[in-house]
Design a protein around this motif. Structure first.
Motif, PDB file in Angstrom:
ATOM      1  N   LYS A  69      -6.922  13.693  -5.500  1.00  0.00           N
ATOM      2  CA  LYS A  69      -5.724  14.725  -6.211  1.00  0.00           C
ATOM      3  C   LYS A  69      -4.753  13.825  -6.450  1.00  0.00           C
ATOM      4  O   LYS A  69      -4.206  14.068  -7.749  1.00  0.00           O
ATOM      5  N   GLN A  70      -4.677  12.585  -6.588  1.00  0.00           N
ATOM      6  CA  GLN A  70      -4.193  11.409  -6.792  1.00  0.00           C
ATOM      7  C   GLN A  70      -4.179  10.830  -8.553  1.00  0.00           C
ATOM      8  O   GLN A  70      -3.551  10.986  -9.450  1.00  0.00           O
ATOM      9  N   HIS A  71      -6.086  11.333  -8.405  1.00  0.00           N
ATOM     10  CA  HIS A  71      -6.428  10.870 -10.485  1.00  0.00           C
ATOM     11  C   HIS A  71      -6.170  12.441 -10.736  1.00  0.00           C
ATOM     12  O   HIS A  71      -5.549  12.005 -12.157  1.00  0.00           O
ATOM     13  N   LEU A  72      -5.795  13.235 -10.275  1.00  0.00           N
ATOM     14  CA  LEU A  72      -5.202  14.755 -11.236  1.00  0.00           C
ATOM     15  C   LEU A  72      -4.027  14.335 -11.062  1.00  0.00           C
ATOM     16  O   LEU A  72      -3.523  14.863 -12.793  1.00  0.00           O
ATOM     17  N   SER A  73      -3.010  12.945 -10.609  1.00  0.00           N
ATOM     18  CA  SER A  73      -1.446  13.364 -11.111  1.00  0.00           C
ATOM     19  C   SER A  73      -1.510  12.029 -12.153  1.00  0.00           C
ATOM     20  O   SER A  73      -0.284  11.513 -12.310  1.00  0.00           O
ATOM     21  N   LEU A  74      -2.570  11.393 -11.728  1.00  0.00           N
ATOM     22  CA  LEU A  74      -2.260  10.035 -13.330  1.00  0.00           C
ATOM     23  C   LEU A  74      -3.478  10.059 -13.748  1.00  0.00           C
ATOM     24  O   LEU A  74      -3.739   8.682 -13.961  1.00  0.00           O
ATOM     25  N   ALA A 104       0.628  -1.082  -0.076  1.00  0.00           N
ATOM     26  CA  ALA A 104      -0.259  -0.441  -0.384  1.00  0.00           C
ATOM     27  C   ALA A 104       0.359   1.502  -0.176  1.00  0.00           C
ATOM     28  O   ALA A 104       0.382   2.270  -0.100  1.00  0.00           O
ATOM     29  N   SER A 105       2.471   1.064   0.467  1.00  0.00           N
ATOM     30  CA  SER A 105       2.844   2.733   0.393  1.00  0.00           C
ATOM     31  C   SER A 105       3.562   2.810  -1.358  1.00  0.00           C
ATOM     32  O   SER A 105       3.510   3.566  -0.888  1.00  0.00           O
ATOM     33  N   PHE A 106       2.960   2.012  -1.836  1.00  0.00           N
ATOM     34  CA  PHE A 106       3.995   2.122  -3.170  1.00  0.00           C
ATOM     35  C   PHE A 106       2.425   2.580  -3.804  1.00  0.00           C
ATOM     36  O   PHE A 106       2.798   2.524  -5.265  1.00  0.00           O
ATOM     37  N   GLY A 107       1.343   2.319  -3.542  1.00  0.00           N
ATOM     38  CA  GLY A 107       0.346   3.038  -4.610  1.00  0.00           C
ATOM     39  C   GLY A 107      -1.164   2.691  -3.990  1.00  0.00           C
ATOM     40  O   GLY A 107      -1.175   1.705  -3.299  1.00  0.00           O
ATOM     41  N   LEU A 108      -2.073   2.206  -4.645  1.00  0.00           N
ATOM     42  CA  LEU A 108      -3.512   2.534  -4.236  1.00  0.00           C
ATOM     43  C   LEU A 108      -4.392   2.091  -5.308  1.00  0.00           C
ATOM     44  O   LEU A 108      -4.197   2.511  -6.597  1.00  0.00           O
ATOM     45  N   PRO A 109      -5.274   1.240  -5.234  1.00  0.00           N
ATOM     46  CA  PRO A 109      -6.160   0.445  -6.508  1.00  0.00           C
ATOM     47  C   PRO A 109      -6.909   2.203  -6.625  1.00  0.00           C
ATOM     48  O   PRO A 109      -7.399   2.769  -6.142  1.00  0.00           O
TER      49      PRO A 109
END
Length: 272
Positions: A80-85, A68-73
């Motif tokens: 904010k994470q969606h806006l960066s990926l 989980a420390s390297f990302g999430l589903p």
């Protein structure tokens, strides 16, 4: 004029000059006139789907769990994470250039990077995928994805419907196409694949078509070549892109107004 790659050598020996129909040929829609006919009976067997629709097998070498420390589903990521990926399935309107639309998305969402996948001419409408942040790294993958268009072609003279249908079927498969003069790429002859070409409606001198094609295909030039094959001339009047790889006209399609309203609701009410 476009030509069938695997038949040019044979035509060059029996024709007086490149791309012209000899007087001894009886049929006006012979390969020498359109350069786009498949061998008899092969039109129906040609895969009439985009490459992204083909069934693919997944090879699983090893099963494991992601730290989980390297990302999430995707479903657990914050906005904010969606806006960066993320990627926006944007419905482009007629008027602005694709670069202008991508710049507006960048300003509306206040992100560092935004880029579009597959340029649309200013007057063309439809799907324009816009990738955000680090997602722009996969831009090349989407640029090579197949595209689908709905095109309105105008014939310069009346032509029987049966003849139109037959000639359009000849333009399925790999064809040679030279970009039009009004284009930003090198004007060199190149091979592009037409996955399918469906005539949806014919009304007088107007022909409505659905075209699935390889990236880099110029529909404007395709209409011109169909006009040459029909012997009457033709031009593209309207064009809309309805698919670009995995992006299509579904519930994810939004325009710039929807995007602006969604950002306002997120900032004012925290509604993601």
């Amino acid at each position: 004029m476009i030509h069938r790659p695997d038949r040019d050598k044979d035509r060059s020996t029996r024709e007086g000059h490149y791309g012209r129909q000899s007087s001894s040929e009886a049929k006006p829609r012979s390969p020498s006139s359109s350069g786009a006919s498949l061998p008899p009976g092969q039109e129906a067997s040609y895969p009439q789907i985009l490459p992204s629709d083909r069934k693919r097998s997944v090879l699983v070498k090893r099963k494991g769990k992601t730290d989980a420390s390297f990302g999430l589903p995707p479903e657990k990521r914050s906005l904010k994470q969606h806006l960066s990926l993320g990627a926006i399935n944007l419905d482009k309107t007629s008027g602005p250039t694709s670069h202008e639309v991508a710049a507006w998305v960048k300003r509306i969402l206040e992100v560092d990077k935004a880029g579009h996948s597959g340029t649309l001419d200013p007057k063309v409408t439809g799907i324009l995928p816009v990738l955000l942040g680090d997602a722009t790294r996969i831009m090349e993958t989407l640029l090579l994805a197949g595209k689908e268009y709905i095109c309105l072609m105008r014939l310069h003279k009346p032509v029987p419907k049966k003849q139109i249908m037959e000639v359009c079927q000849e333009f399925m498969g790999p064809i040679f196409q030279k970009p039009p003069l009004k284009s930003s790429v090198v004007k060199e002859l190149r091979i592009r694949t037409i996955y399918y070409l469906d005539v949806l409606e014919i009304e007088e001198q107007h022909v409505l078509m659905r075209v699935g094609c390889e990236a880099g295909t110029y529909i404007r030039k395709l209409c011109f070549d169909i006009g040459l094959a029909l012997g009457c001339g033709a031009n593209m009047e309207e064009l809309r892109r309805t698919r670009a790889g995995p992006f299509r006209e579904d519930g994810t399609l939004v325009n710039l107004h929807n995007l602006t309203d969604a950002v306002a609701a997120w900032k004012e009410k925290g509604d993601e």
